[in-house]
Scaffold this active site. Structure first.
Site, PDB file in Angstrom:
ATOM      1  N   TYR A  76       0.819  -1.150   0.078  1.00 36.84           N
ATOM      2  CA  TYR A  76      -0.043  -0.057  -0.056  1.00 36.84           C
ATOM      3  C   TYR A  76       0.904   1.228  -0.092  1.00 36.84           C
ATOM      4  CZ  TYR A  76      -4.501  -2.488   0.529  1.00 36.84           C
ATOM      5  OH  TYR A  76      -5.375  -3.331   0.459  1.00 36.84           O
ATOM      6  N   GLN A 106      -5.132  -3.323 -16.259  1.00 31.68           N
ATOM      7  CA  GLN A 106      -4.747  -4.624 -15.438  1.00 31.68           C
ATOM      8  C   GLN A 106      -4.600  -4.001 -14.071  1.00 31.68           C
ATOM      9  OE1 GLN A 106      -2.275  -7.741 -17.760  1.00 31.68           O
ATOM     10  NE2 GLN A 106      -2.249  -5.818 -18.918  1.00 31.68           N
ATOM     11  N   ASN A 107      -4.372  -2.673 -14.096  1.00 25.07           N
ATOM     12  CA  ASN A 107      -3.581  -2.027 -12.877  1.00 25.07           C
ATOM     13  C   ASN A 107      -4.869  -1.703 -11.825  1.00 25.07           C
ATOM     14  OD1 ASN A 107      -1.418  -2.005 -14.418  1.00 25.07           O
ATOM     15  ND2 ASN A 107      -1.537   0.248 -14.848  1.00 25.07           N
ATOM     16  N   ASP A 109      -4.266   0.372  -9.244  1.00 27.38           N
ATOM     17  CA  ASP A 109      -3.517   1.384  -8.462  1.00 27.38           C
ATOM     18  C   ASP A 109      -4.555   2.804  -8.557  1.00 27.38           C
ATOM     19  OD1 ASP A 109      -3.386   2.686 -11.029  1.00 27.38           O
ATOM     20  OD2 ASP A 109      -0.918   1.911 -11.220  1.00 27.38           O
ATOM     21  N   HIS A 124      -8.514  -6.479 -13.092  1.00 28.26           N
ATOM     22  CA  HIS A 124      -8.046  -6.916 -11.709  1.00 28.26           C
ATOM     23  C   HIS A 124      -8.330  -6.410 -10.516  1.00 28.26           C
ATOM     24  CE1 HIS A 124      -4.622  -8.932 -14.663  1.00 28.26           C
ATOM     25  NE2 HIS A 124      -5.776  -9.401 -14.601  1.00 28.26           N
ATOM     26  N   CYS A 132     -17.137  -7.815  -0.501  1.00 26.50           N
ATOM     27  CA  CYS A 132     -17.547  -9.150   0.330  1.00 26.50           C
ATOM     28  C   CYS A 132     -17.252 -10.469  -0.520  1.00 26.50           C
ATOM     29  CB  CYS A 132     -19.166  -8.924   0.893  1.00 26.50           C
ATOM     30  SG  CYS A 132     -19.586 -10.495   1.377  1.00 26.50           S
ATOM     31  N   CYS A 135     -21.556 -11.702  -0.788  1.00 29.59           N
ATOM     32  CA  CYS A 135     -22.474 -11.478  -1.764  1.00 29.59           C
ATOM     33  C   CYS A 135     -22.078 -10.472  -2.966  1.00 29.59           C
ATOM     34  CB  CYS A 135     -23.406 -10.595  -0.735  1.00 29.59           C
ATOM     35  SG  CYS A 135     -22.895  -9.120  -0.163  1.00 29.59           S
ATOM     36  N   CYS A 174     -19.543  -8.589   6.596  1.00 24.76           N
ATOM     37  CA  CYS A 174     -20.745  -7.948   5.870  1.00 24.76           C
ATOM     38  C   CYS A 174     -21.825  -8.177   6.361  1.00 24.76           C
ATOM     39  CB  CYS A 174     -20.530  -8.481   4.473  1.00 24.76           C
ATOM     40  SG  CYS A 174     -21.701  -7.698   3.192  1.00 24.76           S
ATOM     41  N   THR A 214       2.604  -3.668 -20.639  1.00 18.52           N
ATOM     42  CA  THR A 214       2.140  -4.745 -20.197  1.00 18.52           C
ATOM     43  C   THR A 214       3.151  -5.812 -20.729  1.00 18.52           C
ATOM     44  OG1 THR A 214       0.564  -6.570 -20.190  1.00 18.52           O
ATOM     45  CG2 THR A 214       0.413  -5.214 -21.890  1.00 18.52           C
TER      46      THR A 214
END
Ligand code: OAD
Length: 272
Positions: A76, A106-107, A109, A124, A132, A135, A174, A214
């Site tokens: 992160y 595909q990122n 970020d 992605h 969750c 659900c 959840c 990529t």
């Protein structure tokens, strides 16, 4: 400087219909996020066979909690520091002029959205969301909350009890009694069906595909360019080295997306 024949290829694409961009980690490397497989990338420090899937993460969590804390923090922290770069902005410029219809990425970020791209298809997932596992309900997890998570994790990183308590707080149950998890596609998981369908729909209508940063080795995303090619779509690839699918490209630009894309955008939008 972009060669005239390439500009002609792009202009022909524009006249025929839609332009679409398919992006990978390379487009964000100039924002300070190392690519997965490149030098300093996440998979250099953490084995993806363990860290890129839920059972692997759970086994490390139970045996070496400090490694999970380090992994979550490393993951992160780079994302939190990153800002959109000229390549992201060039795509926004082309979208605003009506040239580019969407970005398939595909990122995870969120940098395309931060830059101002209006139509982003996320193959992605997105690191700033939780989902969750039962659900499928999603919730945004803003920067402040991720910063708070990292702060909490750092307090007693060697204690498994503290780690589980912290993860319970930020990835809670959840209402359906399922559990929230990062809204990211891990290895071996199925891509979100609606996003994959949207990607194919875009490719069905597109006449020119920009393939940007990529390696072209992770499927099903890496299969999209050959799908487009079979339908007659031209492909312009931008990568600082040839990828596994460069053989599909009608034009390969070897270099940095943050330099090449703004030059293309400038040229094709200047008379508009
Ligand atoms: P990779 O890390 O596999 O490849 C990044 C590509 O970007 C490489 O081909 C680099 O040469 C190129 N590159 C690096 N810097 C660049 C720059 N400044 N300009 C242009 N090109 C540059 O990343 P992806 O192909 O996106 O999956 O990886 C695909 C998936 O594998 C990711 O989405 C992730 C990962 O495991 C999940 O998270 C499910």
């Amino acid at each position: 400087m972009i060669k005239n024949e390439v500009l002609t290829l792009i202009r022909k694409g524009i006249n025929k219909g839609k332009l679409v961009a398919l992006t990978g980690a390379g487009i964000s490397s100039e924002s300070g996020i190392p690519t997965f497989r490149g030098k300093g990338g996440l998979w250099e420090k953490y084995n993806p066979a363990i860290y890129a899937n839920i059972p692997g993460l759970i086994s490390v969590l139970l045996t070496r909690p400090e490694r999970i804390v380090n992994f979550i923090t490393d993951f992160y922290q780079v994302l939190l520091k990153a800002k959109p770069n000229p390549a992201h902005l060039a795509l926004v410029q082309m979208e605003k002029k009506g040239i580019l219809s969407s970005v398939i990425t595909q990122n995870i970020d969120n940098l395309h959205q931060e830059a101002g791209s209006g139509r982003v298809i996320e193959l992605h997932g997105n690191a700033y969301r939780i989902r969750c596992g039962r659900c499928e309900k999603t919730c945004n997890m803003g920067r402040e909350r991720i910063e708070a998570l990292l702060k909490d994790l750092g307090i007693n990183k060697f204690s498994r009890r503290h780690l589980l308590k912290t993860l319970n707080k930020y990835f809670p149950h959840c209402n359906c009694r399922g559990r929230f998890r990062p809204d990211i596609v891990f290895f071996g998981e199925i891509l979100p069906e609606d996003q994959l369908k949207a990607a194919y729909d875009e490719l069905d209508k597109c006449s020119l595909l920009f393939l940007i940063g990529t390696s072209g080795i992770v499927y099903p995303a890496a299969g999209l360019p050959s799908y487009a090619k079979e339908k007659g779509t031209k492909i312009i690839e931008i990568n600082n080295e040839p990828s596994a699918i460069s053989y599909l490209s009608d034009q390969l630009f070897l270099g940095r997306a943050g330099e090449i894309l703004p030059a293309i955008a400038e040229d094709v939008t200047k008379d508009m």
